[in-house]
Design an enzyme around this catalytic site. Structure first.
Site, mmCIF file in Angstrom:
data_model
loop_
_atom_site.group_PDB
_atom_site.id
_atom_site.type_symbol
_atom_site.label_atom_id
_atom_site.label_comp_id
_atom_site.label_asym_id
_atom_site.label_seq_id
_atom_site.Cartn_x
_atom_site.Cartn_y
_atom_site.Cartn_z
ATOM 1 N N ASP A 469 -3.488 -2.289 2.306
ATOM 2 C CA ASP A 469 -2.327 -2.499 1.019
ATOM 3 C C ASP A 469 -1.117 -3.206 1.910
ATOM 4 O O ASP A 469 -0.716 -2.243 2.561
ATOM 5 C CB ASP A 469 -2.721 -1.656 0.363
ATOM 6 C CG ASP A 469 -2.371 -1.827 -1.463
ATOM 7 O OD1 ASP A 469 -2.666 -3.191 -1.675
ATOM 8 O OD2 ASP A 469 -1.312 -1.629 -2.446
ATOM 9 N N THR A 471 1.878 -4.035 -1.088
ATOM 10 C CA THR A 471 2.188 -3.470 -1.998
ATOM 11 C C THR A 471 2.687 -2.090 -2.683
ATOM 12 O O THR A 471 1.599 -1.352 -2.817
ATOM 13 C CB THR A 471 2.469 -3.979 -3.342
ATOM 14 O OG1 THR A 471 2.253 -5.053 -3.615
ATOM 15 C CG2 THR A 471 3.121 -3.108 -4.394
ATOM 16 N N GLU A 573 12.204 -12.524 -9.958
ATOM 17 C CA GLU A 573 12.305 -12.656 -11.612
ATOM 18 C C GLU A 573 13.437 -10.788 -11.805
ATOM 19 O O GLU A 573 14.264 -11.338 -12.552
ATOM 20 C CB GLU A 573 11.638 -12.934 -12.515
ATOM 21 C CG GLU A 573 11.039 -14.545 -12.271
ATOM 22 C CD GLU A 573 10.516 -14.700 -13.161
ATOM 23 O OE1 GLU A 573 10.077 -13.671 -14.358
ATOM 24 O OE2 GLU A 573 10.497 -16.454 -13.249
ATOM 25 N N GLY A 752 -3.803 -7.820 -3.127
ATOM 26 C CA GLY A 752 -4.125 -8.144 -4.527
ATOM 27 C C GLY A 752 -3.123 -9.465 -4.591
ATOM 28 O O GLY A 752 -2.966 -10.200 -6.094
ATOM 29 N N ARG A 866 -4.861 -12.132 -2.320
ATOM 30 C CA ARG A 866 -5.807 -12.330 -3.829
ATOM 31 C C ARG A 866 -7.340 -11.842 -3.814
ATOM 32 O O ARG A 866 -8.167 -12.424 -4.541
ATOM 33 C CB ARG A 866 -5.606 -13.739 -4.086
ATOM 34 C CG ARG A 866 -4.338 -14.356 -4.539
ATOM 35 C CD ARG A 866 -3.461 -13.696 -5.871
ATOM 36 N NE ARG A 866 -2.522 -14.575 -6.542
ATOM 37 C CZ ARG A 866 -1.936 -13.528 -7.930
ATOM 38 N NH1 ARG A 866 -2.313 -12.610 -7.876
ATOM 39 N NH2 ARG A 866 -1.048 -14.455 -7.769
ATOM 40 N N LYS A 872 -11.950 -6.421 -1.077
ATOM 41 C CA LYS A 872 -11.444 -4.904 0.224
ATOM 42 C C LYS A 872 -12.574 -4.398 0.951
ATOM 43 O O LYS A 872 -12.931 -4.297 2.152
ATOM 44 C CB LYS A 872 -10.205 -4.623 -0.275
ATOM 45 C CG LYS A 872 -9.273 -5.184 -1.127
ATOM 46 C CD LYS A 872 -7.748 -4.157 -1.754
ATOM 47 C CE LYS A 872 -6.390 -5.081 -1.826
ATOM 48 N NZ LYS A 872 -5.951 -3.519 -2.612
ATOM 49 N N ASN A 895 -6.117 0.186 -6.700
ATOM 50 C CA ASN A 895 -7.711 -1.154 -6.657
ATOM 51 C C ASN A 895 -7.250 -0.577 -4.912
ATOM 52 O O ASN A 895 -8.159 -1.844 -4.962
ATOM 53 C CB ASN A 895 -6.309 -1.605 -6.794
ATOM 54 C CG ASN A 895 -5.077 -1.871 -6.205
ATOM 55 O OD1 ASN A 895 -4.490 -1.410 -6.062
ATOM 56 N ND2 ASN A 895 -5.193 -2.780 -5.638
#
Length: 1159
Positions: A469, A471, A573, A752, A866, A872, A895
């Protein structure tokens, strides 16, 4: 209105609806769309009879969702039940249990456990006896219960077998107990449910389809809900989807306008009786299609109206939702993979070896059985009186048959059950080595490494593919503002006294922000020149920071301590807004029409006129605001490749300079954005806004018209500069990736997150580099486009003459041969493959997945963006099935659970996304960098140790077992044991445990800190090896050890031969005495044999031993004669020995004559 019956199609409506059709020769249901005004229809499996439909197994490969209902599902494969019909659409009526119950929808209870109290014993025993060794020892135990063939007691097998099965059962029961405990914790969570016109606390497991639930801020969502109303204007709410896709940024959901009017009015919500007709349960996280019928009107539903189980409500005081899918039907559970029994390659090899060794054992038994039959037919008659056999039991074949099974029992030690016990003990020790490894201990959070299974340690040393993964696994998911370029000048660099650029060191002091209010405590910036420019009132710098404060979608709130907290949809942001806050431009709050900020201590409220939102095509976002002076400005930020095309021609010089700065930032792995603005005329804006309102109200080509208006106003922009944000990698990620690559381990990133973010992280980790020959991007929206892009990519990789598969489905053997041939091809250069989730869905179809795998395995790096949790797992399964490689999956969020369960080895990281990944994993630790030590140190050591142990163990047991085989030739194949089992076991324990105790006692005495502290002068430092060999005490120890080991054995054997000679010793002594008594002239010349097979049993193997037995001269007579038996025995023995010597001499002479003739 009356609700539609089950299977009834949707009524016509001017909305797009899902279309389902049936592919030929495949019982699959494919999702698509039909045009406006057409009816939505569903197609049943007409080719099946009702009985077949009740028993068939249907796997949906296209959407994995439109499946047969069967109560509880596992993954996406479900079986039909005769009592439950095929679910092709779902119909739910709010607040009506009686209506919904006739469809037999699943309740909200989840089951991840494997056993129950009643099923544990039969299922666990069935699983354990699937192991070849356990079944082997069970058959052996049954044989030992037959007294006619067993010479060993049955408890020697049943005790260790019961012990092993019990230990395994206890371990399995413990694991399943924790699964039950986890299920109960989830099922017993409380949620507010609208029952009988009032809110009542109800357990999650009691929530039903059609119930209306109230959620409050920071609560988990209990089921898949249709959002009805919320505390925010226009029915908005914000959810965090970390457990679904790993992203911690917020997502926006909005209720229908007709239901948002219900608000928090309990009476109105209780009277709500809308009917939802939607797609059947499936695993697509980003798609939902349905229709709400209420008050004689119909309203289309999409994914923006649905809140999925596993989400957390954020930044929203409360919301109400209607349960659409519950329990195993929720998209979260549809994406959760099935828990699989994992075993190592050594375990699989052991099963094969056991079968081969069992075949070898049968061969030995057959040989000995044949020998027994021959012996019985020729010699056995002389033993019948001695052995008291019945007259009817004279069949040599039957005797051989019984002997076969007797030897199967006796020789069973060639595969002892202690082998598996010893392997489990070794694996347990290796697991403790991992748990005790201080180099894998994360001190900042006091998290040690943990081996959550004890059966996979040696497999760690065989990993070929790692699926990671992004993140929270490779990155910390923390964005930090590092640099910026404003009006052609870089801010954020650190220079020395000579003006040269230097690295940031601990001695360098950061900018002091403590004098400002509402600053971020963790933000650090080392370039003081930016603060100086702000204080000097540089208008470009002020405009740059003002843009960062206004152009975003961040939501703000204050916590109980009065601190300003930002809820962000994108970490980028958040980093930019936080940086602007520390430099004095603070975003305070927003409403749908205004944005309030604080500019260097002065509150300013801007009118928010429009938001031009970000999407993957535009790759930019803009806001149009009006300041208190009435000036209208458009502020825009986005990808430099897009935004630079929108600039005014007067920006050429600044554009060139900023481009160089962006290249420098990107070279350092920073994420960049270009910043620009435009002053708008009031009249022009009003005309443009009127056209935008018309476009929003249009029913045809609405999106195209809006995109055209966005393009029109986002032109002639004035460039301000660029930002550079660092997505912080976890410590040691780059070094770990490099080391694993050198170990020939391929790393695939499955995330993702969006494509741009994944690519940036790939560059930051050095998995993607500018030196690569090519980077293939697969982004097709249809199967044909994906296949064509794969074909072009492979043509570039292998050349035009590459034998590329035409996409037709072929046999598995042919596929494997094709893949093997691809591996053998030489690929010059480094390549990378990047593929999106929607393209991956088509690429994983049966006729394209082979092409995808061939291309991906030839690339150095593969990045899948995505992707859903199930995708996965599908990628992992694809590599496992067709590459026959050992795989490892590592992740930190819910996830990643499916991927972790599917891989051979699952590793969970104790990150910031909960413990779901850790609970489903085989190994866990706190940082990605520890993976290097887990594989290259513990995995390698475990594999080497286990292999050496198995080699020694098989050698020891073959040596021990073949003694009994050899002894069978000397005991008339009577299935007697040569070595007493209890004696052998006792000697084994004494020498093994005794040697270990002595070794550790001496080791403790020689190396103990305590002993050395008491007698420091008794332990002089010897030095290196060559110095140690010069010590006299070393050689004395070696000599004493040799003498002490050899002398007792030699003395014991001499004394035994002298005092207690055996019959063989007596015959050998008499033979020597007779040879000495003969005259020298009578001696014949002796010829030494060129090849001798003599061993410890050489006497017995000489020719004539059979004559000794058949003559009966070594047998005791039943009624001994009155004469001395000793004299007779000596006489007879002498006669036999003379015959033997004569035959031996004749044989030697004949051999010598043959050699003379040949010469």
């Amino acid at each position: 209105m009356a609700p539609p019956a089950m299977g009834q199609s949707f009524m016509s409506a001017n909305v797009k609806k899902p279309l389902f059709h049936k592919r030929s020769n495949q019982q699959e249901v494919i999702g698509g769309e039909i045009g406006v005004g057409e009816e939505l229809s569903y197609l049943l499996l007409v080719n099946f009879s009702p009985i077949h439909r009740a028993k068939c197994r249907i796997i949906n490969e296209a959407t994995r969702g439109y499946l047969l209902r069967s109560g509880e599902r596992s993954g996406v494969t479900m079986f039909c039940s005769e009592k439950k019909s095929l679910e092709v659409e779902r119909i739910v009526k709010a607040n009506d249990h009686e209506y919904n119950e006739k469809f037999q929808y699943a309740d909200n209870r989840i089951h991840t456990s494997k056993y129950s109290i009643l099923t544990f014993l039969p299922i666990n025993l069935f699983e354990q006896f699937q192991r070849v060794a356990n079944a082997y020892f069970l058959c052996l135990l049954i044989l030992q219960l037959i007294p006619e063939i067993s010479s060993l007691t049955w408890f020697t097998t049943i005790v260790p077998l019961v012990l092993v099965i019990t230990m395994t059962a206890v371990k399995d029961a413990t694991d399943d107990f924790f699964r039950h405990k986890s299920d109960n914790q989830v099922n017993n969570r409380q949620s507010e449910v609208l029952i009988d016109s009032k809110l009542q606390n109800e357990k999650w497991m009691n929530v039903k389809v059609g119930d209306i639930i109230k959620l409050e801020n920071n609560q988990f969502v209990a089921a898949d809900l249709l959002l009805l109303s919320s505390s925010e204007p226009h029915g908005l709410c914000y959810v965090e989807t970390a457990e679904l896709d790993g992203e911690t940024n917020l997502k926006v959901r909005q209720a229908l306008s007709v239901t948002s009017e219900l608000g928090a009015d309990i009476s109105r919500l209780a009277r709500f009786d809308g009917i939802v007709v939607c797609e059947a349960p499936n695993n697509k996280l980003d798609k939902f299609m349905g229709l709400l019928s209420w008050k004689d009107s119909k309203h289309s539903l999409n994914n923006e109206k649905i809140i999925l189980r596993g989400c957390i409500l954020r930044n929203t005081s409360w919301c109400f939702g209607m349960v659409i899918f519950a329990g195993p039907d929720t998209k979260l559970m549809q994406n959760s993979g099935k828990t699989k029994f994992k075993r190592t390659s050594i375990d699989r090899l052991m099963n094969t070896l056991v079968l081969w060794i069992f075949g070898f054992l049968i061969c030995l038994g057959i040989i000995l059985a044949i020998g027994n039959s021959i012996w019985e037919s020729q010699i056995g008659d002389q033993f019948r009186t001695f052995l008291f056999w019945n007259e009817g039991e004279k069949s040599s074949v039957f005797s051989g048959f019984l002997t076969f099974w007797s030897y199967i029992i006796i020789l069973n030690t060639v595969v002892p059950i202690s082998l598996y016990v010893s392997m489990e003990v070794i694996r347990l020790g290796h697991s403790y080595f991992i748990n005790w490894d201080r180099k894998m201990y994360y001190s900042q959070k006091a998290i040690p490494a943990e081996a959550r299974t004890t059966t996979l340690n040696e497999e760690l040393g065989q990993i070929e593919y790692i699926f990671s993964d992004k993140t929270g696994t490779l990155t910390q998911n923390i964005m930090t503002f590092k640099r910026c370029s404003i009006n052609g000048r870089i801010y954020g660099e650190v220079h020395d006294a000579l003006g040269q650029k230097t690295e940031v060191t601990q001695e360098k002091k950061p900018v002091d922000f403590s004098v400002k209010s509402q600053v971020g405590r963790e933000f650090q910036f080392f370039d003081h020149s930016l603060m100086e420019s702000i204080e000097l009132g540089d208008p470009k710098v002020h405009e740059f920071l003002r843009l960062l404060t206004l152009c975003h979608t961040v939501m703000s709130e204050e916590n109980s301590a009065g601190e300003l907290i930002y809820q962000v949809q994108s970490p980028d942001e958040g980093a930019l807004v936080t940086a602007a806050r520390n430099f004095g431009f603070i975003f305070k709050s927003r409403t749908p029409d205004t944005i309030t900020i604080e500019e260097l201590g002065t509150p300013v409220t801007y009118q928010l006129l429009a938001i031009l939102d970000f999407n993957n095509t535009r790759k930019r976002m803009s806001v149009i605001v009006q300041n208190p002076e009435g000036q209208i400005k458009l502020y825009s930020k986005g990808a430099d490749t897009i935004l630079f095309e929108k600039l005014h021609p007067s920006n050429e010089d600044l554009l060139s300079l900023t481009s160089d700065h962006l290249s420098e930032f990107a070279g350092e792995g920073l994420r960049t954005l270009a910043i620009a603005y435009r002053d708008l005329d009031d009249k022009y804006f009003k005309e443009w806004h009127k056209m935008l309102e018309d476009a929003n109200a249009a029913t045809e080509e609405r999106d195209e018209r809006i995109a055209g208006l966005y393009e029109e106003i986002e032109r002639d922009l004035m460039l301000l500069g660029a930002t550079a944000v660092e997505d912080k990698l976890q410590e040691g990620v780059i070094e770990t990736v490099t080391s694993l690559s050198l170990a020939n381990i391929k790393i695939w990133v499955l995330t993702g997150d969006k494509q741009e973010t994944a690519i940036n992280i790939g560059y930051a980790c050095n998995m993607l580099t500018d030196d690569m020959n090519d980077i293939f991007v697969i982004a097709g929206n249809t199967a044909v486009e994906v296949r064509e892009e794969l074909r072009k990519a492979k043509e570039n990789l292998f050349g035009q003459n590459s034998n590329f598969s035409n996409g037709h489905v072929v046999g598995e053997k042919k596929q494997q041969l094709e893949l093997d041939s691809v591996v053998e091809e030489t690929v010059t250069g480094d390549y990378a493959l990047i593929i999106n989730g929607h393209s991956l869905a088509h690429a994983l179809e049966s006729d394209v997945k082979n092409d995808l795998l061939e291309l991906a395995c030839m690339c150095k790096t593969v990045v899948c963006c995505r992707v859903t949790p199930l995708q996965k797992a599908q990628v992992v399964e694809l590599v496992k099935k067709y590459r026959n490689a050992v795989t490892l999956a590592i992740g930190d969020g819910a996830n990643d659970v499916s991927m972790i369960k599917s891989a051979h080895i699952g590793v969970g990281i104790s990150g910031q996304e909960g413990l779901q990944a850790v609970l489903a994993s085989d190994y866990s630790f706190a940082q990605f960098r520890y993976l290097q030590r887990l594989l290259l140190v513990h995995g390698r050591w475990s594999y080497f140790r286990m292999c050496k142990f198995l080699c020694y163990f098989f050698y020891k047991n073959f040596a021990f077992t073949l003694v009994h085989f050899w002894f069978g030739f000397f005991c008339g194949f009577s299935a007697q044991i040569a070595l007493d089992t209890s004696y052998w076991t006792f000697i084994n324990h004494v020498f093994i445990w005794g040697s270990i105790a002595i070794y550790f006692s001496i080791l403790f005495a020689m190396h103990s800190n305590g002993i050395f502290g008491i007698f420091p002068n008794q332990f002089p430092f010897v030095g290196n090896a060559r110095h140690s060999l010069t010590q006299k005490c070393i050689w004395l120890v070696i000599l004493l050890t040799t003498v002490a080991s050899v002398m007792p054995v030699v003395a014991f054997r001499f004394l035994k031969v002298d005092l207690y000679p055996t019959l063989s010793d007596q015959i050998r002594q008499r033979q020597k005495a007779q040879k000495k008594a003969r005259p020298l002239s009578s001696r014949r010349p002796r010829t030494r044999r060129s090849s001798s097979r003599r061993s410890g049993y050489a006497f017995a193997h000489q020719e004539g031993y059979g004559e000794l037995i058949t003559s009966g001269k070594n047998m005791r007579a039943k009624n001994p004669p009155p004469t001395s038996g000793l004299e007779k025995t000596h006489y007879n023995s002498t006669s036999w020995i003379e015959n033997l010597c004569k035959k031996t001499t004749d044989t030697v002479s004949s051999i010598s004559q043959d050699k003379t003739v040949k010469l």
